[in-house]
Design an enzyme around this catalytic site. Structure first.
Site, PDB file in Angstrom:
ATOM      1  N   GLU A 274      34.030  35.958  35.254  1.00 30.78           N
ATOM      2  CA  GLU A 274      34.440  36.837  35.141  1.00 30.78           C
ATOM      3  C   GLU A 274      34.765  38.059  34.712  1.00 30.78           C
ATOM      4  OE1 GLU A 274      34.198  34.924  38.631  1.00 30.78           O
ATOM      5  OE2 GLU A 274      35.043  34.577  37.799  1.00 30.78           O
TER       6      GLU A 274
ATOM      7  N   HIS B 106      38.013  34.278  48.819  1.00 29.26           N
ATOM      8  CA  HIS B 106      36.247  34.984  49.474  1.00 29.26           C
ATOM      9  C   HIS B 106      36.220  35.503  50.383  1.00 29.26           C
ATOM     10  CE1 HIS B 106      35.458  31.135  47.115  1.00 29.26           C
ATOM     11  NE2 HIS B 106      34.322  30.630  47.275  1.00 29.26           N
TER      12      HIS B 106
END
Length: 325
Positions: free
Chosen positions: A60, A129
């Site tokens: 990321e 998540h």
């Protein structure tokens, strides 16, 4: 007009802007040939080529760091963080670089980056998540934070985000991806970032929500109607900046409000909305502004999430508490 799910509306928005502007680039983990973990980018690499829709390493920090660099070279990056709980890996690029670009350069450079990411509970995902981190993003000056609740708004707001010259965090609640369809224009259109929408007119109390909680608020309004309580429902759509004007106008009419968020109670969007109401409309209030939110704990494992998440019954309870104050 076509019947679309939210995921189809998002794909349509991406396709629209890839066609309109050759500088739009879509990239992230598995977004290319696989079309993303939720298939939001399905078919786009085949249509626009590997140089404009492409996979990245599982990093990321690299995805958003590259986005910052590309944005200074005339591109409009649309990176995907596969799940928003992983944004911590990229926080320096998001808050330390992209959000400050225009200020730091005295307006010489912009960061026209739209960071897309799924989030939200109720679908039994693994740890990290489902976390709702919009409050963290909203506190950072220089970022716009958009959270649509339906397919129509998802398409119009995403097109607006991609065309915006400043960075936008575009959060997509996983539970809404394929939960329902609605009519969405197949032509290109935009929805204004920073503008809330009244989803249901009412006169007795205002329910303010965003994302999946908009649907919980609408269901709560239906239940309240059975007891002759007429609730107005506002969908914020953008949580930074917040459309204070629409909120205050509604509260001046109903004189009561409940603010709803899926995220933990402390330091959230709801707290900010409550403050705005009480600073701007306190003499119109007939009861304290109440909040519905998740507990101030880490998001639970999936076996317990239905107990932890707010629901429409919680909203009904708070609304009655306000009415009976």
């Amino acid at each position: 007009m076509a019947q679309m799910t939210m995921i189809q509306a998002i794909t349509d928005a991406l396709r629209t802007e890839l066609k309109n502007d050759e500088n739009v680039l879509v990239f992230g983990e598995d977004v290319g040939q696989n079309g993303g973990v939720f298939r939001a980018t399905e078919g786009l690499q085949e249509e626009f080529g590997e140089e404009r829709v492409f996979d990245t390493p599982l990093a990321e920090s690299g995805i958003i760091g590259m986005s910052v660099g590309l944005s200074t070279q005339g591109f409009r990056p649309v990176p995907e963080i596969q799940f928003f709980g992983f944004v911590y890996e990229a926080m320096d690029a998001v808050s330390g670089q992209a959000a400050r670009m225009r200020y730091r350069s005295g307006g010489r450079w912009h960061a026209p980056i739209t960071i897309r990411s799924p989030f939200g509970g109720g679908v039994h995902t693994p740890e990290l998540h489902a976390d709702s981190l919009e409050g963290l993003m909203a506190q950072q000056p220089g970022l716009k934070v958009v959270i649509p609740s339906n397919p129509h708004d998802a398409k119009g707001l995403l097109i607006s985000a991609i065309r915006d010259n400043d960075p936008v965090i575009f959060l997509e609640h996983m539970k809404l991806y394929r939960s329902f369809r609605e009519e969405v224009s197949e032509d290109e259109f935009t929805e204004e970032i920073g503008k809330a929408k009244v989803k249901r007119e009412g006169k007795d109390i205002t329910l303010i929500a965003y994302g999946a909680m908009v649907h919980s608020a609408l269901k709560a309004a239906e239940e309240l109607e059975k007891e002759d309580i007429d609730a107005e429902v506002i969908d914020l759509r953008t949580v930074s900046p917040i459309d204070v004007e629409t909120i205050v106008e509604s509260v001046k009419k109903t004189n009561r409000a409940v603010v709803v968020q899926e995220a933990q109670r402390q330091a959230g969007i709801a707290a900010s909305v409550v403050s705005e109401i009480q600073e701007r409309a306190i003499l119109h209030l007939e009861a304290p502004v109440l909040r519905v939110a998740a507990p101030d704990t880490v998001y639970p494992f999936s076996q317990a999430e239905e107990v932890w998440l707010p629901n429409y019954e919680d909203i009904v309870e708070k609304a009655k508490q306000s009415i009976n104050f």
